[in-house]
Design an enzyme around this catalytic site. Sequence first.
Site, PDB file in Angstrom:
ATOM      1  N   ARG A   1      -8.154   0.173  11.994  1.00 56.79           N
ATOM      2  CA  ARG A   1      -9.101   0.570  10.700  1.00 56.79           C
ATOM      3  C   ARG A   1     -10.006   1.573  11.404  1.00 56.79           C
ATOM      4  NH1 ARG A   1      -8.548  -3.313   6.464  1.00 56.79           N
ATOM      5  NH2 ARG A   1     -10.726  -2.662   5.463  1.00 56.79           N
TER       6      ARG A   1
ATOM      7  N   TYR B   1     -11.159   5.165  10.243  1.00 62.77           N
ATOM      8  CA  TYR B   1     -11.877   5.242   8.843  1.00 62.77           C
ATOM      9  C   TYR B   1     -13.229   4.881   9.185  1.00 62.77           C
ATOM     10  CZ  TYR B   1     -13.033   4.365   3.866  1.00 62.77           C
ATOM     11  OH  TYR B   1     -13.571   4.482   2.605  1.00 62.77           O
TER      12      TYR B   1
ATOM     13  N   ARG C   1      -4.109  -0.541  -2.099  1.00 62.51           N
ATOM     14  CA  ARG C   1      -5.314  -1.385  -2.345  1.00 62.51           C
ATOM     15  C   ARG C   1      -4.916  -2.671  -3.337  1.00 62.51           C
ATOM     16  NH1 ARG C   1     -10.196   3.176  -2.983  1.00 62.51           N
ATOM     17  NH2 ARG C   1      -8.420   4.605  -3.726  1.00 62.51           N
TER      18      ARG C   1
ATOM     19  N   SER D   1      -4.866  -2.681  -7.381  1.00 65.88           N
ATOM     20  CA  SER D   1      -3.684  -1.797  -7.867  1.00 65.88           C
ATOM     21  C   SER D   1      -2.184  -2.258  -7.635  1.00 65.88           C
ATOM     22  CB  SER D   1      -3.642  -0.168  -7.209  1.00 65.88           C
ATOM     23  OG  SER D   1      -4.004  -0.266  -6.187  1.00 65.88           O
TER      24      SER D   1
ATOM     25  N   PHE E   1      -1.962  -5.681  -6.676  1.00 60.30           N
ATOM     26  CA  PHE E   1      -1.461  -6.996  -7.641  1.00 60.30           C
ATOM     27  C   PHE E   1      -1.237  -6.679  -9.240  1.00 60.30           C
ATOM     28  CE2 PHE E   1      -4.448 -10.360  -5.205  1.00 60.30           C
ATOM     29  CZ  PHE E   1      -3.339 -10.222  -3.986  1.00 60.30           C
TER      30      PHE E   1
ATOM     31  N   ARG F   1     -13.433 -10.307  -1.279  1.00 60.93           N
ATOM     32  CA  ARG F   1     -14.191  -8.933  -1.440  1.00 60.93           C
ATOM     33  C   ARG F   1     -14.793  -9.137  -2.878  1.00 60.93           C
ATOM     34  NH1 ARG F   1     -12.215  -8.514   2.892  1.00 60.93           N
ATOM     35  NH2 ARG F   1     -10.669  -6.881   3.624  1.00 60.93           N
TER      36      ARG F   1
ATOM     37  N   ARG G   1     -12.932 -10.616   7.044  1.00 59.35           N
ATOM     38  CA  ARG G   1     -12.841 -12.150   6.333  1.00 59.35           C
ATOM     39  C   ARG G   1     -13.637 -12.049   5.282  1.00 59.35           C
ATOM     40  NH1 ARG G   1     -15.478 -14.640   9.554  1.00 59.35           N
ATOM     41  NH2 ARG G   1     -15.617 -13.125  11.114  1.00 59.35           N
ATOM     42  N   GLN G   2     -14.773 -11.393   4.927  1.00 63.04           N
ATOM     43  CA  GLN G   2     -15.642 -11.577   3.924  1.00 63.04           C
ATOM     44  C   GLN G   2     -16.423 -10.464   3.699  1.00 63.04           C
ATOM     45  OE1 GLN G   2     -18.398 -14.754   5.125  1.00 63.04           O
ATOM     46  NE2 GLN G   2     -19.056 -13.460   6.886  1.00 63.04           N
TER      47      GLN G   2
END
Length: 311
Positions: free
Chosen positions: A141, A144, A185, A188, A190, A210, A274-275
């Site tokens: 990651r 980014y 993401r 989208s 789900f 999130r 995680r959060q």
Amino acid sequence: MAKILVTGGAGFLGSHLCDRLVERGDDVLCVDNYFTGSKNNLVQLLDKPNFELMRHDVTFPLYVEVDRIFNLACPASPVHYQHDPVQTTKTSVHGAINMLGLAKRVKARILQASTSEVYGDPEVHPQPESYWGKVNPIGIRSCYDEGKRCAETLFFDYHRQHKLRIKVARIFNTYGPRMLPNDGRVVSNFIVQALRGEDLTIFGDGKQTRSFCYVDDLIEAMLRMMDSPAEFTGPVNIGNPGEFTMLELAEKVLQLSGSKSKLVFKPLPSDDPRQRQPNIELAKSQLGWEPKVKLEDGLKETIGYFRRLLS
Ligand code: NAD
Ligand code: UDP
Ligand code: UDP
């Protein structure tokens, strides 16, 4: 009538921003290299006299005359930004340098679309702007996260060194119509899976959290940030503090779409935070802004959009 440059304007957030700017009568120049964006997001604007679209990659210099710059160019979904990670860092860093150089030459005010990813896998919860973050510099990651962190550094150094009028907005997970169906993401993914009757893919145990902001709320905050007094540079968190686990999100999507899909568990990608939850006290006090759209309502709109798109 202000002349406004929107980089990444053919993308999800950028196209909604262009809609609002054109509607309020600004003269909008949108530049995009169409990596994850599309002209389809802008068809409603193409015949407007105060809208212009240009194919351009922000890693190359750009010479135009504008009063304000919204710098959004950068793929935002992990699937897309990890596809060509070197280009992702170049887009954030060279893109920021070019847009800051442009802003410096024409004395434009410039806003950076930064991200909650600058906090990495946060140890402080919820995250205030004063938190410096916990970011892996060498993970998948990082292109980014570190690219966006370096862009923030550049913005503040151009501000200190060249007296540029800057604005930095740290955007938390935002969703809504015009996300790509194959974007990767979670919202989208789900919704598309639910509508197609496929299993919903939960990464890890689904207990990571999130906080999801509906696009209309986000755009309102970005406009307010750009128009805020010059001395308010940010960084300012923009997001919806409503925090949900991915399991809760999956249940909501199933319920609101009436889908009978099942949940399937997949490995958690590395460095997955995680959060995440924004502390938005600064946005409230400085911009008089807070999100209005509840997750259920925003999801209903987004499900409606994908239903039309897929049918
Ligand atoms: P998106 O992928 O839909 O939009 C990004 C746009 O930038 C696309 O149109 C893409 O083609 C364009 N682009 C990419 N590289 C470019 C380059 N080198 N030159 C010119 N154009 C280029 O993503 P989005 O969700 O609309 O995100 C927009 C901005 O907001 C990004 O900078 C992203 O980092 C930031 N952001 C978004 C979220 C979110 O949840 N949506 C959260 C935090 C930050
Ligand atoms: N730049 C640009 N458009 C402009 C002015 C500058 O794209 O209108 C780019 C240019 O390529 C330069 C970068 O912005 O490399 C940074 O500009 P700056 O003036 O800060 O630095 P310098 O030109 O001195 O390297
Ligand atoms: N996620 C998931 N299933 C998916 C896509 C994502 O469970 O099909 C998880 C992902 O692991 C992360 C969260 O949902 O924990 C949000 O992922 P997204 O890519 O939307 O955003 P980001 O991780 O950049 O916040």
